[in-house]
Design a protein around this motif. Structure first.
Motif, PDB file in Angstrom:
ATOM      1  N   VAL A   1       0.838  -1.208   0.000  1.00 23.97           N
ATOM      2  CA  VAL A   1       0.000   0.000   0.000  1.00 23.97           C
ATOM      3  C   VAL A   1       0.869   1.252   0.000  1.00 23.97           C
ATOM      4  N   ASN A   2       0.296   2.351  -0.435  1.00 22.97           N
ATOM      5  CA  ASN A   2       1.011   3.624  -0.467  1.00 22.97           C
ATOM      6  C   ASN A   2       1.086   4.244   0.925  1.00 22.97           C
ATOM      7  N   HIS A   3       2.276   4.657   1.315  1.00 24.04           N
ATOM      8  CA  HIS A   3       2.474   5.424   2.552  1.00 24.04           C
ATOM      9  C   HIS A   3       3.844   6.083   2.462  1.00 24.04           C
ATOM     10  N   ASN A   4       4.125   6.976   3.393  1.00 24.19           N
ATOM     11  CA  ASN A   4       5.375   7.741   3.343  1.00 24.19           C
ATOM     12  C   ASN A   4       6.425   7.248   4.320  1.00 24.19           C
ATOM     13  N   SER A   5       6.196   6.086   4.913  1.00 23.94           N
ATOM     14  CA  SER A   5       7.078   5.588   5.952  1.00 23.94           C
ATOM     15  C   SER A   5       7.974   4.476   5.420  1.00 23.94           C
TER      16      SER A   5
ATOM     17  N   LYS B   1      10.190  -0.749  -4.501  1.00 19.20           N
ATOM     18  CA  LYS B   1       9.958  -0.219  -3.158  1.00 19.20           C
ATOM     19  C   LYS B   1      10.373  -1.177  -2.043  1.00 19.20           C
ATOM     20  N   VAL B   2      10.871  -2.351  -2.389  1.00 23.26           N
ATOM     21  CA  VAL B   2      11.282  -3.347  -1.392  1.00 23.26           C
ATOM     22  C   VAL B   2      12.663  -3.869  -1.781  1.00 23.26           C
ATOM     23  N   ARG B   3      13.655  -3.642  -0.927  1.00 19.73           N
ATOM     24  CA  ARG B   3      15.020  -4.011  -1.272  1.00 19.73           C
ATOM     25  C   ARG B   3      15.736  -4.639  -0.073  1.00 19.73           C
ATOM     26  N   SER B   4      16.767  -5.424  -0.377  1.00 17.43           N
ATOM     27  CA  SER B   4      17.524  -6.126   0.661  1.00 17.43           C
ATOM     28  C   SER B   4      19.014  -5.845   0.497  1.00 17.43           C
ATOM     29  N   LEU B   5      19.726  -5.854   1.625  1.00 18.06           N
ATOM     30  CA  LEU B   5      21.170  -5.641   1.609  1.00 18.06           C
ATOM     31  C   LEU B   5      21.821  -6.555   2.639  1.00 18.06           C
ATOM     32  N   LYS B   6      22.930  -7.181   2.242  1.00 25.43           N
ATOM     33  CA  LYS B   6      23.755  -7.947   3.170  1.00 25.43           C
ATOM     34  C   LYS B   6      25.058  -7.193   3.378  1.00 25.43           C
ATOM     35  N   PRO B   7      25.377  -6.803   4.627  1.00 29.30           N
ATOM     36  CA  PRO B   7      26.645  -6.096   4.868  1.00 29.30           C
ATOM     37  C   PRO B   7      27.824  -6.901   4.331  1.00 29.30           C
ATOM     38  N   ALA B   8      28.678  -6.253   3.576  1.00 27.42           N
ATOM     39  CA  ALA B   8      29.803  -6.939   2.937  1.00 27.42           C
ATOM     40  C   ALA B   8      30.933  -7.162   3.934  1.00 27.42           C
TER      41      ALA B   8
END
Length: 547
Positions: free
Chosen positions: A263-267, A287-294
């Motif tokens: 859903v749309n929101h600003n958070s 709008k949905v992303r993942s990161l693994k610290p290198a």
């Protein structure tokens, strides 16, 4: 101290808890944001002595756990006591959770977020995360990786750097596995200025409706720009099954994630976890992303420098190959070198292989015990190989042939646990475990094999065998450079060493060897369908013991 609590008030509370003067002096310095090394230098004691003093204080304030948030929890308890004594009510209903009004009317509830007074590196990761959150307006950002890789510390630093861009900053750990309904109620109350809000009820039982609470929370996240950080998310996921599935009665967290992503929101929700929920793969996108610290050599060097340690380029290469990006392990290694090897990195490397201290071992045990039995089976095969292994070879060697689909599901699950790496080599994909996991699984495998051999001697049969039937300890499942076997015999050597030590303390090796020879002889006419790899493994162990 970073929060204005009168020192005499802290002294009074501390004395009520039987905190000694030496412990209190150490606590004041820690609350002031000084590092363990700085405190040790100023007091003329060791780092270990500083940690012991702080540990005693945490016990006296009944602050448990192994995480980095104990100092923050102590600060919150002191704040709670002080504000209660002053007759104020600046606290939410969560234990020790401070709800502050920041500059410009912004509100922050840091819950049990750890106190990050020292932070190294991660410039690239912070830049990427701020881009995703502030410029790209991501609704969910996941920080994934093994325990000890620095996810929580990174997320705290991120929140500090972007906090002024949000109306609300809310930090929550799910380590205590709060029920979804209670968790949502707590969040909604924060937006309602600590007042009990009117929440939707579910007919006909008049129970509070979970979907209604999620909808109410979404409304608040549309009204206000909120940064919500959920740490230890793996706690609400089901153990001993494939990764990413929710515990019974905790599926409400999945519903919450899906709704906040769609859903749309600003958070923005920042999800910190050692295990990736299954829905993230489907929700991932703009709008949905993942990161693994290198793996960060920069941070490793800073950790060692803080201990007054230096290492050559070759020594750094060995350290990083052994411990990868596990910053917690590197901190423990640095302390060990400082305390027991006179600060000499080379002496430590020569005296040890891959060093796993008890605290790290406990963390790895928690990771391993969360695996399904089929994932554990794959982990044992890779430990036997002690190198990367291809999908085709893994299928060929496993005693019970799994379908390709099931095998891929298990490998994918290990990947979502951040335990396995995929590498393209020679035109095919190979898999390998993280170095610390390989060492832990190897130790666990050797101990279980040792126990099974002793049971075989005791019962003079193979009924209680497990791994000796399912895993071939001598199989050539991995090749090193030049076509040599990649050290699988070391498993047998480790088993031999443990057995010999035990036999020397008890009966000697002659009688156990005679029994093992008899059992092996009884298996000669048995098929692999009947006894698995038991015959081959017993022959290999007998050969090792006789060599």
């Amino acid at each position: 101290m970073t929060t204005p609590i009168p020192q005499n008030f802290v002294q009074t509370i501390a004395k009520q808890r039987a905190v000694t003067d030496a412990e209190l002096e150490t606590v004041f310095m820690a609350l002031d944001g000084q590092s363990t090394a700085t405190i040790a230098t100023k007091l003329g004691i060791s780092d270990i002595a500083v940690r012991k003093r702080l540990g005693e204080v945490y016990k006296k304030f009944q602050i448990g756990g192994n995480g980095p948030g104990k100092l923050s929890e102590l600060r919150h308890q002191l704040l709670f006591s002080y504000h209660t004594d002053q007759g104020t009510s600046d606290f939410s209903r969560g234990k020790g959770s401070l709800f502050n009004l920041a500059a410009g009317g912004r509100q922050q509830d840091w819950g049990q977020a750890p106190d990050v007074s020292v932070f190294y590196g991660r410039t690239e990761e912070l830049t990427t995360l701020k881009q995703w959150i502030l410029s790209d307006n991501c609704r969910l950002v996941a920080l994934l990786g093994l325990a000890g890789s620095g996810k929580t510390t990174l997320s705290v630093q991120l929140a500090k750097q972007v906090q002024n861009e949000f109306d609300f900053v809310i930090w929550r750990s799910l380590r205590s596995t709060p029920a979804p309904s209670d968790f949502l109620s707590n969040l909604i109350e924060l937006f309602s200025n600590q007042q009990k809000p009117d929440l939707p009820l579910a007919e006909p039982s008049k129970r509070i409706d979970l979907n209604g609470k999620i909808s109410r929370l979404v409304e608040e996240l549309r009204k206000h720009r909120c940064l919500l950080i959920l740490d230890d998310f793996e706690a609400v996921l089901r153990p001993q099954e494939l990764a990413g599935h929710y515990r019974e009665d905790y599926e409400g967290y999945r519903d919450l994630i899906v709704r906040l992503c769609e859903v749309n929101h600003n958070s923005c929700l920042v999800l910190v976890s050692s295990e990736e929920p299954t829905e993230l793969a489907l929700l991932g996108g703009e709008k949905v992303r993942s990161l693994k610290p290198a793996i960060s050599e920069e941070i490793a060097r800073e950790i060692f420098q803080e201990k007054g340690l230096s290492a050559s380029d070759r020594e750094w290469k060995i350290l990083l190959s052994r411990y990868g990006g596990n910053l917690l392990a590197l901190k423990i290694v640095a302390t060990t070198i400082h305390e027991f090897f006179e600060g000499n990195v080379l002496k430590f490397l020569e005296a040890t292989a891959l060093f796993i201290e008890e605290h790290i071992s406990n963390l790895l045990a928690q990771q391993f015990d969360r695996m399904s039995s089929s994932e554990q089976e794959i982990a044992y095969w890779i430990a036997i190989a002690q190198s990367q292994i291809s999908l085709a070879t893994l299928r060929e060697q496993m005693l019970v042939n799994s379908s390709l689909s099931d095998l891929l599901k298990n490998l994918d699950s290990l990947g979502r646990r951040s335990l396995i790496d995929k590498i393209s080599e020679g035109g095919e994909t190979v898999f390998m475990l993280q170095p610390l996991i390989v060492q832990y699984v190897t130790d666990r495998l050797v101990e279980q094999i040792r126990a099974e051999v002793l049971e075989t001697v005791k019962t003079q049969g193979i009924d209680r065998m497990g791994l000796l039937k399912t895993h071939n300890l001598r199989v050539n499942i991995a090749k090193g450079k030049g076509g040599k076997e990649a050290g699988s015999s070391s498993i047998l050597e480790l088993v031999k060493n443990r057995l010999q030590v035990l036999f020397l303390k008890t009966t000697g090796s002659e009688e156990p060897l005679n029994i093992l020879n008899k059992v092996a002889s009884d298996l000669e006419d048995k098929s692999i369908l009947e006894v698995g790899y038991a015959r081959e493994n017993l022959a290999a162990i007998i050969s090792e013991l006789q060599s």
